[in-house]
Design a protein around this motif. Structure first.
Motif, PDB file in Angstrom:
ATOM      1  N   TYR A  68      41.358  51.809  50.088  1.00  0.00           N
ATOM      2  CA  TYR A  68      41.734  53.043  50.452  1.00  0.00           C
ATOM      3  C   TYR A  68      41.063  54.226  49.807  1.00  0.00           C
ATOM      4  CZ  TYR A  68      45.952  50.464  51.772  1.00  0.00           C
ATOM      5  OH  TYR A  68      46.824  49.682  52.483  1.00  0.00           O
ATOM      6  N   ASN A  69      40.089  53.950  48.806  1.00  0.00           N
ATOM      7  CA  ASN A  69      39.459  55.101  48.181  1.00  0.00           C
ATOM      8  C   ASN A  69      40.336  55.939  47.412  1.00  0.00           C
ATOM      9  OD1 ASN A  69      36.614  54.928  48.286  1.00  0.00           O
ATOM     10  ND2 ASN A  69      36.367  56.293  50.117  1.00  0.00           N
ATOM     11  N   ALA A  70      41.260  55.234  46.903  1.00  0.00           N
ATOM     12  CA  ALA A  70      42.472  55.839  46.091  1.00  0.00           C
ATOM     13  C   ALA A  70      42.086  55.815  44.542  1.00  0.00           C
ATOM     14  CB  ALA A  70      43.864  55.153  46.289  1.00  0.00           C
ATOM     15  N   CYS A  71      41.254  55.272  44.254  1.00  0.00           N
ATOM     16  CA  CYS A  71      40.597  55.326  42.753  1.00  0.00           C
ATOM     17  C   CYS A  71      39.135  55.126  42.984  1.00  0.00           C
ATOM     18  CB  CYS A  71      41.128  54.278  41.910  1.00  0.00           C
ATOM     19  SG  CYS A  71      40.665  52.827  42.168  1.00  0.00           S
ATOM     20  N   ASN A  72      38.492  55.107  41.678  1.00  0.00           N
ATOM     21  CA  ASN A  72      36.981  54.753  41.834  1.00  0.00           C
ATOM     22  C   ASN A  72      37.008  53.692  40.720  1.00  0.00           C
ATOM     23  OD1 ASN A  72      37.484  56.377  39.580  1.00  0.00           O
ATOM     24  ND2 ASN A  72      35.798  58.093  40.111  1.00  0.00           N
ATOM     25  N   GLY A  73      37.915  53.124  40.421  1.00  0.00           N
ATOM     26  CA  GLY A  73      37.691  51.867  39.390  1.00  0.00           C
ATOM     27  C   GLY A  73      36.864  50.819  39.687  1.00  0.00           C
ATOM     28  N   MET A  74      36.170  50.291  38.573  1.00  0.00           N
ATOM     29  CA  MET A  74      35.252  49.111  38.777  1.00  0.00           C
ATOM     30  C   MET A  74      35.960  48.082  38.118  1.00  0.00           C
ATOM     31  SD  MET A  74      33.177  50.349  41.335  1.00  0.00           S
ATOM     32  CE  MET A  74      31.664  48.990  41.248  1.00  0.00           C
ATOM     33  N   VAL A  75      36.234  46.856  38.615  1.00  0.00           N
ATOM     34  CA  VAL A  75      36.620  46.007  37.548  1.00  0.00           C
ATOM     35  C   VAL A  75      35.700  44.689  37.252  1.00  0.00           C
ATOM     36  CG1 VAL A  75      39.096  46.029  38.129  1.00  0.00           C
ATOM     37  CG2 VAL A  75      37.889  44.885  39.532  1.00  0.00           C
ATOM     38  N   ASP A  76      35.735  44.067  36.121  1.00  0.00           N
ATOM     39  CA  ASP A  76      34.745  43.115  35.539  1.00  0.00           C
ATOM     40  C   ASP A  76      34.885  41.862  36.570  1.00  0.00           C
ATOM     41  OD1 ASP A  76      33.198  43.845  32.802  1.00  0.00           O
ATOM     42  OD2 ASP A  76      35.164  44.966  33.055  1.00  0.00           O
ATOM     43  N   VAL A  77      33.716  41.459  36.667  1.00  0.00           N
ATOM     44  CA  VAL A  77      33.763  40.073  37.737  1.00  0.00           C
ATOM     45  C   VAL A  77      33.741  39.012  36.545  1.00  0.00           C
ATOM     46  CG1 VAL A  77      32.677  38.419  39.282  1.00  0.00           C
ATOM     47  CG2 VAL A  77      32.941  41.066  39.940  1.00  0.00           C
ATOM     48  N   LYS A  78      34.612  38.100  36.199  1.00  0.00           N
ATOM     49  CA  LYS A  78      34.638  37.228  35.284  1.00  0.00           C
ATOM     50  C   LYS A  78      33.626  35.938  35.753  1.00  0.00           C
ATOM     51  CE  LYS A  78      38.344  39.336  32.810  1.00  0.00           C
ATOM     52  NZ  LYS A  78      39.765  39.240  32.923  1.00  0.00           N
ATOM     53  N   LEU A  79      33.413  34.916  34.784  1.00  0.00           N
ATOM     54  CA  LEU A  79      32.908  33.890  35.233  1.00  0.00           C
ATOM     55  C   LEU A  79      33.821  32.999  35.989  1.00  0.00           C
ATOM     56  CD1 LEU A  79      31.652  32.820  31.723  1.00  0.00           C
ATOM     57  CD2 LEU A  79      30.204  33.619  33.698  1.00  0.00           C
ATOM     58  N   THR A  80      33.345  32.067  36.755  1.00  0.00           N
ATOM     59  CA  THR A  80      34.284  31.216  37.503  1.00  0.00           C
ATOM     60  C   THR A  80      34.569  29.991  36.408  1.00  0.00           C
ATOM     61  OG1 THR A  80      32.307  29.838  38.191  1.00  0.00           O
ATOM     62  CG2 THR A  80      33.376  31.553  39.742  1.00  0.00           C
ATOM     63  N   LYS A  81      35.532  29.022  36.718  1.00  0.00           N
ATOM     64  CA  LYS A  81      35.986  28.052  36.125  1.00  0.00           C
ATOM     65  C   LYS A  81      34.761  27.260  35.543  1.00  0.00           C
ATOM     66  CE  LYS A  81      40.766  27.569  35.304  1.00  0.00           C
ATOM     67  NZ  LYS A  81      41.351  28.762  36.393  1.00  0.00           N
ATOM     68  N   GLU A  82      34.013  26.843  36.712  1.00  0.00           N
ATOM     69  CA  GLU A  82      32.714  25.962  36.550  1.00  0.00           C
ATOM     70  C   GLU A  82      31.707  26.628  35.586  1.00  0.00           C
ATOM     71  OE1 GLU A  82      34.016  27.124  39.942  1.00  0.00           O
ATOM     72  OE2 GLU A  82      35.413  25.235  39.392  1.00  0.00           O
ATOM     73  N   GLU A  83      31.621  28.110  35.732  1.00  0.00           N
ATOM     74  CA  GLU A  83      30.605  28.650  34.951  1.00  0.00           C
ATOM     75  C   GLU A  83      30.914  28.807  33.540  1.00  0.00           C
ATOM     76  OE1 GLU A  83      28.868  31.772  38.025  1.00  0.00           O
ATOM     77  OE2 GLU A  83      30.580  32.064  37.281  1.00  0.00           O
ATOM     78  N   ALA A  84      32.228  28.884  33.215  1.00  0.00           N
ATOM     79  CA  ALA A  84      32.562  28.920  31.787  1.00  0.00           C
ATOM     80  C   ALA A  84      32.102  27.778  30.968  1.00  0.00           C
ATOM     81  CB  ALA A  84      34.126  28.898  31.756  1.00  0.00           C
ATOM     82  N   ALA A  85      31.479  28.377  29.625  1.00  0.00           N
ATOM     83  CA  ALA A  85      30.671  27.534  28.719  1.00  0.00           C
ATOM     84  C   ALA A  85      31.816  26.949  27.693  1.00  0.00           C
ATOM     85  CB  ALA A  85      29.388  28.019  28.466  1.00  0.00           C
ATOM     86  N   THR A  86      32.800  27.756  27.327  1.00  0.00           N
ATOM     87  CA  THR A  86      33.637  27.703  26.230  1.00  0.00           C
ATOM     88  C   THR A  86      34.970  27.688  26.756  1.00  0.00           C
ATOM     89  OG1 THR A  86      33.713  29.711  25.495  1.00  0.00           O
ATOM     90  CG2 THR A  86      31.984  28.381  24.858  1.00  0.00           C
ATOM     91  N   GLU A  87      36.054  26.848  26.181  1.00  0.00           N
ATOM     92  CA  GLU A  87      37.285  26.986  26.319  1.00  0.00           C
ATOM     93  C   GLU A  87      37.933  28.309  26.535  1.00  0.00           C
ATOM     94  OE1 GLU A  87      40.778  24.550  24.364  1.00  0.00           O
ATOM     95  OE2 GLU A  87      38.881  23.412  24.572  1.00  0.00           O
ATOM     96  N   ALA A  88      37.480  29.138  25.610  1.00  0.00           N
ATOM     97  CA  ALA A  88      37.855  30.547  25.643  1.00  0.00           C
ATOM     98  C   ALA A  88      37.532  31.414  26.987  1.00  0.00           C
ATOM     99  CB  ALA A  88      37.228  31.421  24.323  1.00  0.00           C
ATOM    100  N   GLU A  89      36.352  31.160  27.235  1.00  0.00           N
ATOM    101  CA  GLU A  89      35.841  31.670  28.520  1.00  0.00           C
ATOM    102  C   GLU A  89      36.517  31.235  29.716  1.00  0.00           C
ATOM    103  OE1 GLU A  89      31.034  32.593  27.348  1.00  0.00           O
ATOM    104  OE2 GLU A  89      31.761  31.103  29.068  1.00  0.00           O
ATOM    105  N   ALA A  90      37.050  29.829  29.539  1.00  0.00           N
ATOM    106  CA  ALA A  90      37.528  29.207  30.903  1.00  0.00           C
ATOM    107  C   ALA A  90      38.830  29.779  30.866  1.00  0.00           C
ATOM    108  CB  ALA A  90      37.532  27.580  30.644  1.00  0.00           C
ATOM    109  N   LYS A  91      39.613  30.174  29.989  1.00  0.00           N
ATOM    110  CA  LYS A  91      40.955  30.782  29.853  1.00  0.00           C
ATOM    111  C   LYS A  91      40.975  32.100  30.381  1.00  0.00           C
ATOM    112  CE  LYS A  91      43.429  28.585  26.235  1.00  0.00           C
ATOM    113  NZ  LYS A  91      43.595  28.521  24.954  1.00  0.00           N
ATOM    114  N   ASN A  92      39.659  32.659  30.403  1.00  0.00           N
ATOM    115  CA  ASN A  92      39.711  34.165  30.851  1.00  0.00           C
ATOM    116  C   ASN A  92      38.876  34.274  32.214  1.00  0.00           C
ATOM    117  OD1 ASN A  92      39.915  36.829  30.697  1.00  0.00           O
ATOM    118  ND2 ASN A  92      38.144  37.207  29.045  1.00  0.00           N
TER     119      ASN A  92
END
Ligand SMILES: [Zn+2]
Ligand SMILES: [Zn+2]
Ligand SMILES: [Zn+2]
Length: 394
Positions: A68-92
């Motif tokens: 909608y062009n209702a904002c100009n917010g850019m959100v972080d694209v996080k790692l996928t579960k497969e890409e996550a190297a640590t458990e903490a990363e996998a949770k996030n």
């Protein structure tokens, strides 16, 4: 508000509301840190955006930006579960669908009604600007996912028909009252419609009524609860400035309207006529003005428009260097400098408007009692209430 520039040749200005750079055509937006508007480059292969010179983050448009062009917010694209190297990363690994500002939304208008969309966009712009100044100040600012008890949420709702500028009632829609209730701020979409808002403005005899003003006023009620009401010492001090807010609200409201508004001498002690209605409203009105002043002066300073007449140079108010974690120890003196700059600058602002045949941008007078209330709010924002031990009005 700060000034922002693109990185393309000539570094053209970007506005807080910009979605693209007019010169280079790149997507322009703001990350969840909510600090600066900047250009993003699309990595077409991977289908995400990057910031020039930042290699460890990838972004996508907020859903409200993309659809909608209702904002100009850019959100972080996080790692996928497969890409996550640590458990903490996998949770996030769950991406946010919505940006920092949009995550405060609880209810948005029915967007299947096409005419709601441009009004909602205006609503979002005003909301984001209000949030920007709050975020730069040392204030708590959480949505209700981060803080279920005291987080902030917004509801933008409709009870009348957009087709006739919100005159006729919609069947089966309860009345929508703009207001704050326990962390939830409701704003009637009609306030985003210039015709509807101008009518109300004239009917109420107001000389200033804006969407941004509504946000800042209702946010004032929210921060009263967060900063003052839960702290007996601050609450007592606050009463000395704004009056006893434990007065029955409904009684005060009835009395205000049965008297036909405020007595004629209200400008001596209040920033607006409505502020006289109840100490809560005085606080909220004064809070809104505090935010208007800080935002507008920050803008003026960012464009190099604050002059020091005595020295003939640009003035830099270090007190205005947002973001601020902690203010000067001599916070009263620093706020006096801010207010004095404002008194000078608001005259210029009004004169510029008159040159354009427009109404004064700031049609208000800051009397000494109003300055003291603004100063109390400045102290409350910076959590420096101890300095307010003197009797405010003598
Ligand atoms: Zn550009
Ligand atoms: Zn968004
Ligand atoms: Zn209010």
């Amino acid at each position: 508000m700060k000034t922002f520039n693109c990185s393309c040749p000539g570094q053209p200005s970007l506005f807080f509301e910009s979605h693209t750079c007019n010169a280079c055509g790149r997507v322009v937006g703001i990350t969840d840190e909510f600090e600066s508007v900047q250009p993003f480059d699309l990595n077409e292969e991977a289908n995400y955006f990057v910031i020039e010179g930042v290699s460890d983050r990838a972004f996508k448009k907020c859903k409200n930006f993309a659809q909608y062009n209702a904002c100009n917010g850019m959100v972080d694209v996080k790692l996928t579960k497969e890409e996550a190297a640590t458990e903490a990363e996998a949770k996030n690994t769950e991406d946010n669908e919505y940006c920092f500002a949009c995550r405060f939304n609880e209810v948005v208008p029915n967007l299947n009604v096409e005419a709601h969309v441009p009004l909602w966009q205006k609503m979002e712009n005003a909301k984001r600007r209000a949030l920007y100044t709050l975020k730069a100040l040392p204030l708590p600012l959480n949505n209700n996912e981060e803080d279920a008890e005291t987080g902030l949420t917004f509801e933008f709702t409709v009870d009348r028909n957009v087709k006739d500028h919100f005159v006729s009632k919609l069947p089966h829609h309860p009345d929508v009252m703009t207001g704050h209730n326990n962390g939830n701020i409701t704003i009637n979409l009609a306030e985003a419609d210039d015709v509807a808002r101008s009518k109300t403005k004239a009917a109420m005899g107001e000389n200033y009524r804006t969407l941004l003003g509504h946000f800042r006023h209702e946010l004032g009620h929210y921060y009263f609860d967060r900063l003052i009401a839960n702290n007996p010492y601050k609450h007592e001090r606050c009463k000395a400035y704004f009056g006893d807010d434990e007065l029955d609200y409904q009684e005060a409201l009835d009395q205000y309207y049965s008297n036909g508004g405020a007595p004629a001498n209200w400008p001596e002690n209040f920033i607006s006529e409505y502020a006289i209605m109840h100490p809560w409203e005085d606080w909220a009105e004064t809070w809104a003005h505090y935010m208007h002043i800080i935002d507008t002066l920050e803008t003026a300073q960012s464009y190099g428009l604050l002059f020091d007449k005595n020295r003939g140079t640009n003035q830099t108010l270090s007190d205005l260097n947002l973001p601020q974690d902690d203010a000067d120890d001599d916070i009263s003196a620093s706020f006096n400098r801010i207010l004095n700059s404002w008194m000078e600058f608001s005259v210029v602002l009004n004169a510029l408007n008159r040159s354009m045949g427009l109404q004064d941008a700031y049609p208000f007078v800051l009397t000494e009692p109003v300055r003291k209330k603004l100063s109390f709010i400045h102290h409350a924002v910076h959590n420096k209430t101890l300095l307010l031990s003197e009797t405010p009005f003598e």
